[in-house]
Write a protein that holds these residues in place. Sequence first.
Motif, PDB file in Angstrom:
ATOM      1  N   ARG A 208      46.267  34.148  37.469  1.00  0.00           N
ATOM      2  CA  ARG A 208      45.673  35.405  37.017  1.00  0.00           C
ATOM      3  C   ARG A 208      44.160  35.266  37.072  1.00  0.00           C
ATOM      4  N   ILE A 209      43.479  36.398  37.193  1.00  0.00           N
ATOM      5  CA  ILE A 209      42.016  36.377  37.206  1.00  0.00           C
ATOM      6  C   ILE A 209      41.483  37.511  36.354  1.00  0.00           C
ATOM      7  N   LEU A 210      40.239  37.334  35.942  1.00  0.00           N
ATOM      8  CA  LEU A 210      39.487  38.376  35.245  1.00  0.00           C
ATOM      9  C   LEU A 210      38.174  38.548  35.993  1.00  0.00           C
ATOM     10  N   ILE A 211      37.886  39.763  36.384  1.00  0.00           N
ATOM     11  CA  ILE A 211      36.654  40.051  37.120  1.00  0.00           C
ATOM     12  C   ILE A 211      35.596  40.544  36.149  1.00  0.00           C
ATOM     13  N   LEU A 212      34.479  39.805  36.088  1.00  0.00           N
ATOM     14  CA  LEU A 212      33.362  40.148  35.212  1.00  0.00           C
ATOM     15  C   LEU A 212      32.209  40.718  36.029  1.00  0.00           C
ATOM     16  N   ASP A 213      31.525  41.682  35.443  1.00  0.00           N
ATOM     17  CA  ASP A 213      30.313  42.222  36.050  1.00  0.00           C
ATOM     18  C   ASP A 213      29.384  42.684  34.935  1.00  0.00           C
ATOM     19  N   ARG A 214      28.217  42.064  34.848  1.00  0.00           N
ATOM     20  CA  ARG A 214      27.238  42.388  33.811  1.00  0.00           C
ATOM     21  C   ARG A 214      27.853  42.289  32.413  1.00  0.00           C
ATOM     22  N   GLY A 215      28.679  41.263  32.239  1.00  0.00           N
ATOM     23  CA  GLY A 215      29.271  40.999  30.941  1.00  0.00           C
ATOM     24  C   GLY A 215      30.483  41.825  30.593  1.00  0.00           C
ATOM     25  N   GLN A 216      30.884  42.741  31.462  1.00  0.00           N
ATOM     26  CA  GLN A 216      32.017  43.618  31.181  1.00  0.00           C
ATOM     27  C   GLN A 216      33.216  43.253  32.047  1.00  0.00           C
ATOM     28  N   THR A 217      34.399  43.411  31.483  1.00  0.00           N
ATOM     29  CA  THR A 217      35.629  43.187  32.237  1.00  0.00           C
ATOM     30  C   THR A 217      35.906  44.391  33.124  1.00  0.00           C
ATOM     31  N   ARG A 218      35.930  44.151  34.437  1.00  0.00           N
ATOM     32  CA  ARG A 218      36.197  45.232  35.375  1.00  0.00           C
ATOM     33  C   ARG A 218      37.665  45.304  35.771  1.00  0.00           C
ATOM     34  N   ALA A 219      38.339  44.160  35.765  1.00  0.00           N
ATOM     35  CA  ALA A 219      39.769  44.125  36.096  1.00  0.00           C
ATOM     36  C   ALA A 219      40.328  42.810  35.600  1.00  0.00           C
ATOM     37  N   GLN A 220      41.627  42.800  35.287  1.00  0.00           N
ATOM     38  CA  GLN A 220      42.296  41.588  34.853  1.00  0.00           C
ATOM     39  C   GLN A 220      43.768  41.688  35.211  1.00  0.00           C
ATOM     40  N   GLY A 221      44.334  40.612  35.723  1.00  0.00           N
ATOM     41  CA  GLY A 221      45.747  40.628  36.046  1.00  0.00           C
ATOM     42  C   GLY A 221      46.108  39.544  37.036  1.00  0.00           C
ATOM     43  N   ARG A 222      47.322  39.622  37.542  1.00  0.00           N
ATOM     44  CA  ARG A 222      47.784  38.655  38.526  1.00  0.00           C
ATOM     45  C   ARG A 222      47.070  38.892  39.853  1.00  0.00           C
ATOM     46  N   VAL A 223      46.825  37.807  40.567  1.00  0.00           N
ATOM     47  CA  VAL A 223      46.063  37.892  41.814  1.00  0.00           C
ATOM     48  C   VAL A 223      46.735  38.838  42.793  1.00  0.00           C
ATOM     49  N   ARG A 224      48.056  38.734  42.929  1.00  0.00           N
ATOM     50  CA  ARG A 224      48.770  39.574  43.894  1.00  0.00           C
ATOM     51  C   ARG A 224      48.606  41.050  43.561  1.00  0.00           C
TER      52      ARG A 224
END
Length: 261
Positions: A208-224
Amino acid sequence: MTEPLVLTHVRKTFRDFWGRPTVQAVQDLSFSVAKGEVFGLLGPNGSGKSTSIRMLLGLLKADGGTIRVFGAPPDTPRAHASVGYLPEITYLHPFLTPRETLTYYGRLFGLPRRDLRGRVEDLLRLVGLIHAADRRVGGFSKGMTRRVGLAQALLNAPKLLVLDEPTSGLDPIGTREVKDLILALKARGIAVLMSSHLLPDVQDCCDRILILDRGQTRAQGRVRDLKESLEAFFLETVSAPGQSAPLEVAGGLPWLDGRRA
């Protein structure tokens, strides 16, 4: 069962000398890492990844929210004893050999001498440095230095391994070797948190990954799932032929097996 790492609504704002807010580095960050899972923090430089890692290591105090490492606050001895850490830049004593380096850090950990020697040899084989165990690290390439850093991060048999940009500056072969080692540690039941700004790295290793941008969570979930939703293109790499000193990632090392915890 207590999860290795849980962050709930964590935030951090940096302030100037007068207490005025200058950078809101992390905003309402929540995620968890399960046993035997590789979780990725993905984002550009300055997105808050390193700040988040410093907070969960207990090196920086959060302004709000909660962080728990195996149920304990991150700045406690109980939490520290369960965590291994590889910083973005590996600093080693250049006049020591890999064997001497690991022995030195093992003594700082307080490992019994009767166990330390065998553990050092196990780790040298694990990271593919047994052939260079008695060469000074000051003459090593960055890839070989990174291997020593990984071995040092595993000395205390951590149940949670934190890797900050683990493939930074490595060539394609070195990058593939580090990824193979991460997957081997996952197979042993060790939880791994890795940060990166390189999409192929997290794609190859993370559940799983969490995408951060400027300290905010933009997306989170399984890679697929995220790949499908973002409709992005990904590159796939293969191992180069003829590489020397392959990583010995299978079998042995019962003291490092997180599945026994």
